[in-house]
Write a protein that holds these residues in place. Structure first.
Motif, PDB file in Angstrom:
ATOM      1  N   SER A 113      30.361  21.223  85.348  1.00  0.00           N
ATOM      2  CA  SER A 113      30.499  19.776  85.526  1.00  0.00           C
ATOM      3  C   SER A 113      29.493  19.241  86.544  1.00  0.00           C
ATOM      4  CB  SER A 113      31.926  19.428  85.964  1.00  0.00           C
ATOM      5  OG  SER A 113      32.289  20.143  87.132  1.00  0.00           O
ATOM      6  N   PHE A 114      29.137  20.054  87.535  1.00  0.00           N
ATOM      7  CA  PHE A 114      28.153  19.633  88.534  1.00  0.00           C
ATOM      8  C   PHE A 114      26.814  19.327  87.883  1.00  0.00           C
ATOM      9  CE2 PHE A 114      24.819  20.879  91.671  1.00  0.00           C
ATOM     10  CZ  PHE A 114      25.004  19.839  92.559  1.00  0.00           C
ATOM     11  N   THR A 120      34.673  23.109  81.013  1.00  0.00           N
ATOM     12  CA  THR A 120      33.549  23.432  81.882  1.00  0.00           C
ATOM     13  C   THR A 120      33.797  24.756  82.596  1.00  0.00           C
ATOM     14  OG1 THR A 120      34.416  22.327  83.861  1.00  0.00           O
ATOM     15  CG2 THR A 120      33.166  20.979  82.299  1.00  0.00           C
ATOM     16  N   VAL A 152      26.248  18.334  84.868  1.00  0.00           N
ATOM     17  CA  VAL A 152      26.335  17.089  84.097  1.00  0.00           C
ATOM     18  C   VAL A 152      26.283  15.879  85.026  1.00  0.00           C
ATOM     19  CG1 VAL A 152      27.736  15.738  82.492  1.00  0.00           C
ATOM     20  CG2 VAL A 152      27.614  18.226  82.247  1.00  0.00           C
ATOM     21  N   SER A 153      26.841  16.028  86.223  1.00  0.00           N
ATOM     22  CA  SER A 153      26.913  14.883  87.140  1.00  0.00           C
ATOM     23  C   SER A 153      25.575  14.565  87.795  1.00  0.00           C
ATOM     24  CB  SER A 153      27.956  15.158  88.232  1.00  0.00           C
ATOM     25  OG  SER A 153      27.527  16.179  89.115  1.00  0.00           O
ATOM     26  N   TYR A 191      23.551  11.604  86.394  1.00  0.00           N
ATOM     27  CA  TYR A 191      24.214  10.330  86.669  1.00  0.00           C
ATOM     28  C   TYR A 191      24.003   9.916  88.126  1.00  0.00           C
ATOM     29  CZ  TYR A 191      26.500  10.269  82.139  1.00  0.00           C
ATOM     30  OH  TYR A 191      26.735  10.218  80.782  1.00  0.00           O
ATOM     31  N   MET A 192      24.057  10.900  89.042  1.00  0.00           N
ATOM     32  CA  MET A 192      23.848  10.607  90.453  1.00  0.00           C
ATOM     33  C   MET A 192      22.433  10.089  90.704  1.00  0.00           C
ATOM     34  SD  MET A 192      23.918  13.209  93.732  1.00  0.00           S
ATOM     35  CE  MET A 192      22.444  14.079  93.160  1.00  0.00           C
ATOM     36  N   LEU A 252      35.564  17.865  80.984  1.00  0.00           N
ATOM     37  CA  LEU A 252      34.884  16.578  80.844  1.00  0.00           C
ATOM     38  C   LEU A 252      35.302  15.910  79.539  1.00  0.00           C
ATOM     39  CD1 LEU A 252      31.266  17.684  81.820  1.00  0.00           C
ATOM     40  CD2 LEU A 252      32.881  16.468  83.281  1.00  0.00           C
TER      41      LEU A 252
END
Length: 314
Positions: free
Chosen positions: A14-15, A49, A17-18, A21-22, A55
């Motif tokens: 998940s990190f 994940t 994927v984030s 976005y960040m 997610l």
């Protein structure tokens, strides 16, 4: 808006994927978002994940159609869904910029998009990538590789570096550095920097050279010798050099040169200053030295770099 499609391939963290976005979510031009980022996957819905919460990804792979940038995330080195591979091939054929974060490089390799190209992935899986895909020129010791249309990154923080590098290509150094500051991460680092640094844990409290590096960054236009850095850090030159390598993967003078070239690039992108002035403000001496180091880093002369990336500040 610049459309970015994030092709998520399981297993995925998940990190990872984030991260896009960040980084991309923090870019604005005239107060409006520059990027439209959508995550998509072969089987929309709840996506499990590795090492984090599941997610929910509502978009199928059709969301990647027409995107200007397509980024592969995940796989853990496992076989990717055939539809994801075909989506990436179609995007590349349509002229989209293709990238991967961490083990997403395996997905690009399975799609045949890395054949004959240099590429990287997480250092622990670099040998596996090379063994499975001998047509790929695997570079296990760099943060990211920019090979024009196709870019790849190592894991975790290196994925942030690659995303910031993409912002820099699109918007210039000043914007990329502003995004980095907002995300409380390092400014754009060169892709050739070592991805694996031997120190397994942060230095003990009070021993980090963070303050000394910040002090040096504020004085790039001045002569800085090893003894000057050591005096600021309150240590010997020998200890300074050892700790610099532990914390950055570079010697103090290598680190200084990287930062000076970065400063020169930012000035070339955002100002109309003469080459000698840029060289002086960057601590590179004169125009000849600026040319030598910029060609060595990015393969372009200062004038060619400015012609390609100049974006005056608004």
């Amino acid at each position: 808006m610049h459309r970015i499609a994030l092709v998520v391939v399981t297993p995925v963290m998940s990190f990872d994927v984030s991260i896009p976005y960040m980084v991309f979510g923090g870019v604005e031009v005239d107060g409006a978002p520059l990027y439209d980022l959508r995550a998509c996957t072969a089987e929309p819905g709840i996506v499990p994940t590795a090492g984090g919460p599941d997610l929910f990804i509502p978009h199928g792979l059709g969301a990647a159609r027409g995107a200007e940038t397509v980024i592969a995330v995940g796989s853990g080195g496992e076989p990717a869904h055939p539809d994801a591979l075909e989506t990436l091939r179609e995007a590349a054929a349509a002229g989209a910029r293709i990238a991967s974060l961490c083990t997403g490089a395996f997905v690009l390799a399975q799609a045949g998009l890395l054949d004959g190209r240099p590429a990287t992935t997480h250092w622990a899986l670099a040998a596996t990538l090379a063994a499975r895909h001998p047509a790929v020129e695997v570079r296990p010791d760099v943060l990211y590789v920019d090979d024009g249309q196709v870019l790849t990154s190592a894991g975790a923080a290196a994925a942030i570096d690659l995303c910031l590098h993409l912002v820099r290509l699109d918007c210039g150094a000043a914007t990329a550095n502003a995004v980095a500051r907002a995300a409380v991460v390092s400014p754009v680092r060169p892709g050739g920097q070592a991805q694996y640094i031997e120190t397994p844990m942060p230095p003990e409290r009070g021993t980090s050279l963070t303050e000394t590096r910040a002090w040096a960054l504020a004085r790039l236009d001045r002569p800085l010798a090893l003894k000057d850095l050591a005096a600021h850090a309150g240590t010997s030159v020998r200890t300074l050099t050892r700790r610099f390598r532990e914390e950055t993967g570079l010697s103090p003078l290598q680190w200084l040169l990287h930062r000076r070239v970065d400063r020169a690039r930012e000035l070339l992108e955002s100002t109309e200053l003469a080459m000698d002035e840029i060289a002086w403000r960057s601590g590179l001496g004169g125009a000849d030295s600026l040319r030598k180091h910029l060609v060595g880093r990015v393969g372009l002369t200062p004038r060619a770099y400015r012609a390609s990336f100049h974006r005056p500040e608004r």
